[in-house]
Design a protein around this motif. Structure first.
Motif, PDB file in Angstrom:
ATOM      1  N   PRO A 120       0.794  -1.241   0.000  1.00 46.80           N
ATOM      2  CA  PRO A 120       0.000   0.000   0.000  1.00 46.80           C
ATOM      3  C   PRO A 120       0.823   1.286   0.000  1.00 46.80           C
ATOM      4  O   PRO A 120       0.271   2.350  -0.230  1.00 46.80           O
ATOM      5  CB  PRO A 120      -0.808  -0.112   1.289  1.00 46.80           C
ATOM      6  N   ARG A 121       2.102   1.247   0.267  1.00 54.02           N
ATOM      7  CA  ARG A 121       2.894   2.465   0.370  1.00 54.02           C
ATOM      8  C   ARG A 121       3.620   2.762  -0.942  1.00 54.02           C
ATOM      9  O   ARG A 121       4.072   1.863  -1.641  1.00 54.02           O
ATOM     10  CB  ARG A 121       3.915   2.347   1.488  1.00 54.02           C
ATOM     11  N   ASP A 174      -3.506   4.875  -2.343  1.00 57.07           N
ATOM     12  CA  ASP A 174      -4.862   5.395  -2.557  1.00 57.07           C
ATOM     13  C   ASP A 174      -5.072   6.777  -1.930  1.00 57.07           C
ATOM     14  O   ASP A 174      -6.133   7.365  -2.071  1.00 57.07           O
ATOM     15  CB  ASP A 174      -5.910   4.420  -2.039  1.00 57.07           C
ATOM     16  N   GLY A 175      -4.072   7.303  -1.224  1.00 58.01           N
ATOM     17  CA  GLY A 175      -4.165   8.650  -0.658  1.00 58.01           C
ATOM     18  C   GLY A 175      -4.805   8.734   0.700  1.00 58.01           C
ATOM     19  O   GLY A 175      -5.028   9.826   1.208  1.00 58.01           O
ATOM     20  N   ARG A 176      -5.153   7.597   1.303  1.00 58.40           N
ATOM     21  CA  ARG A 176      -5.804   7.601   2.616  1.00 58.40           C
ATOM     22  C   ARG A 176      -5.082   6.659   3.548  1.00 58.40           C
ATOM     23  O   ARG A 176      -4.631   5.600   3.148  1.00 58.40           O
ATOM     24  CB  ARG A 176      -7.252   7.148   2.488  1.00 58.40           C
ATOM     25  N   GLU A 177      -4.988   7.064   4.796  1.00 62.71           N
ATOM     26  CA  GLU A 177      -4.440   6.187   5.831  1.00 62.71           C
ATOM     27  C   GLU A 177      -5.499   5.137   6.183  1.00 62.71           C
ATOM     28  O   GLU A 177      -6.699   5.433   6.163  1.00 62.71           O
ATOM     29  CB  GLU A 177      -4.087   6.982   7.086  1.00 62.71           C
ATOM     30  N   PRO A 178      -5.080   3.916   6.487  1.00 70.45           N
ATOM     31  CA  PRO A 178      -6.065   2.915   6.885  1.00 70.45           C
ATOM     32  C   PRO A 178      -6.698   3.261   8.227  1.00 70.45           C
ATOM     33  O   PRO A 178      -6.047   3.771   9.121  1.00 70.45           O
ATOM     34  CB  PRO A 178      -5.253   1.629   6.977  1.00 70.45           C
ATOM     35  N   GLY A 231       5.654  14.665  -4.531  1.00 69.27           N
ATOM     36  CA  GLY A 231       4.558  15.605  -4.749  1.00 69.27           C
ATOM     37  C   GLY A 231       3.246  15.106  -4.187  1.00 69.27           C
ATOM     38  O   GLY A 231       2.480  15.861  -3.584  1.00 69.27           O
ATOM     39  N   SER A 232       2.972  13.831  -4.368  1.00 65.12           N
ATOM     40  CA  SER A 232       1.743  13.244  -3.825  1.00 65.12           C
ATOM     41  C   SER A 232       1.743  13.277  -2.307  1.00 65.12           C
ATOM     42  O   SER A 232       0.715  13.542  -1.679  1.00 65.12           O
ATOM     43  CB  SER A 232       1.601  11.809  -4.333  1.00 65.12           C
ATOM     44  N   ARG A 233       2.900  13.016  -1.720  1.00 57.60           N
ATOM     45  CA  ARG A 233       3.015  13.060  -0.259  1.00 57.60           C
ATOM     46  C   ARG A 233       2.759  14.477   0.252  1.00 57.60           C
ATOM     47  O   ARG A 233       2.118  14.680   1.274  1.00 57.60           O
ATOM     48  CB  ARG A 233       4.404  12.579   0.157  1.00 57.60           C
ATOM     49  N   GLY A 234       3.255  15.470  -0.482  1.00 54.78           N
ATOM     50  CA  GLY A 234       3.042  16.859  -0.073  1.00 54.78           C
ATOM     51  C   GLY A 234       1.597  17.297  -0.206  1.00 54.78           C
ATOM     52  O   GLY A 234       1.098  18.067   0.607  1.00 54.78           O
ATOM     53  N   LEU A 235       0.906  16.813  -1.235  1.00 62.28           N
ATOM     54  CA  LEU A 235      -0.487  17.215  -1.441  1.00 62.28           C
ATOM     55  C   LEU A 235      -1.461  16.498  -0.523  1.00 62.28           C
ATOM     56  O   LEU A 235      -2.412  17.097  -0.029  1.00 62.28           O
ATOM     57  CB  LEU A 235      -0.883  16.965  -2.899  1.00 62.28           C
ATOM     58  N   THR A 236      -1.243  15.202  -0.306  1.00 63.18           N
ATOM     59  CA  THR A 236      -2.203  14.425   0.462  1.00 63.18           C
ATOM     60  C   THR A 236      -1.815  14.243   1.922  1.00 63.18           C
ATOM     61  O   THR A 236      -2.664  13.920   2.747  1.00 63.18           O
ATOM     62  CB  THR A 236      -2.401  13.030  -0.158  1.00 63.18           C
ATOM     63  N   GLY A 237      -0.536  14.391   2.244  1.00 65.32           N
ATOM     64  CA  GLY A 237      -0.091  14.202   3.617  1.00 65.32           C
ATOM     65  C   GLY A 237       0.131  12.753   3.984  1.00 65.32           C
ATOM     66  O   GLY A 237       0.393  12.441   5.135  1.00 65.32           O
ATOM     67  N   THR A 238       0.038  11.851   3.032  1.00 62.38           N
ATOM     68  CA  THR A 238       0.260  10.434   3.284  1.00 62.38           C
ATOM     69  C   THR A 238       0.998   9.830   2.092  1.00 62.38           C
ATOM     70  O   THR A 238       0.988  10.390   1.001  1.00 62.38           O
ATOM     71  CB  THR A 238      -1.067   9.683   3.510  1.00 62.38           C
ATOM     72  N   ASP A 239       1.634   8.701   2.333  1.00 58.75           N
ATOM     73  CA  ASP A 239       2.334   8.049   1.235  1.00 58.75           C
ATOM     74  C   ASP A 239       1.628   6.762   0.790  1.00 58.75           C
ATOM     75  O   ASP A 239       2.210   5.946   0.088  1.00 58.75           O
ATOM     76  CB  ASP A 239       3.783   7.755   1.599  1.00 58.75           C
TER      77      ASP A 239
END
Length: 114
Positions: free
Chosen positions: A23-24, A108-112, A97-105
């Motif tokens: 997932p990461r 799917d962009g969401r923490e479980p 860039g995705s980490r900066g925009l969403t705050g997670t790595d």
């Protein structure tokens, strides 16, 4: 010897697939790199490794195919290494860039949720 190399390539490629399904984002990137390494090794081994044979015809002599190594797999692997480096750099920039925009790595962009 062929069986050992085939098993090693299969293990590296299988580990790459397993990491791609994680997932990461960083694990996905590492999996893509492992699969790239396995494919490069496969291409290199398919071309057969020759020891003490020149890849090109020496000047002033008649070409003897039995005395020459095939330079095509070496050129393909070298090209694949350069392309793999470029795509890895691109994936890394997109991942940061995705980490900066969403705050997670997570992919799917969401923490479980626990």
């Amino acid at each position: 010897m062929e069986a050992v190399i085939a098993i090693a390539i299969g293990v590296v490629f299988g580990a790459g697939i397993w990491l791609v399904l994680r997932p990461r984002s960083f694990q996905v990137l590492c999996g893509l790199m492992l699969m790239s390494y396995a494919v490069n090794l496969f291409i290199f081994i398919v071309g057969r490794l020759w020891i003490d044979r020149p890849p090109l015809t020496p000047a002033g002599s008649a070409p003897d195919p039995a005395a020459l190594a095939d330079p095509l797999p070496q050129a393909l692997v070298l090209t694949a290494i350069v392309i793999g480096f470029a795509t890895t750099a691109l994936y890394l920039v997109v991942m940061i860039g995705s980490r900066g925009l969403t705050g997670t790595d997570h992919v799917d962009g969401r923490e479980p949720e626990p």
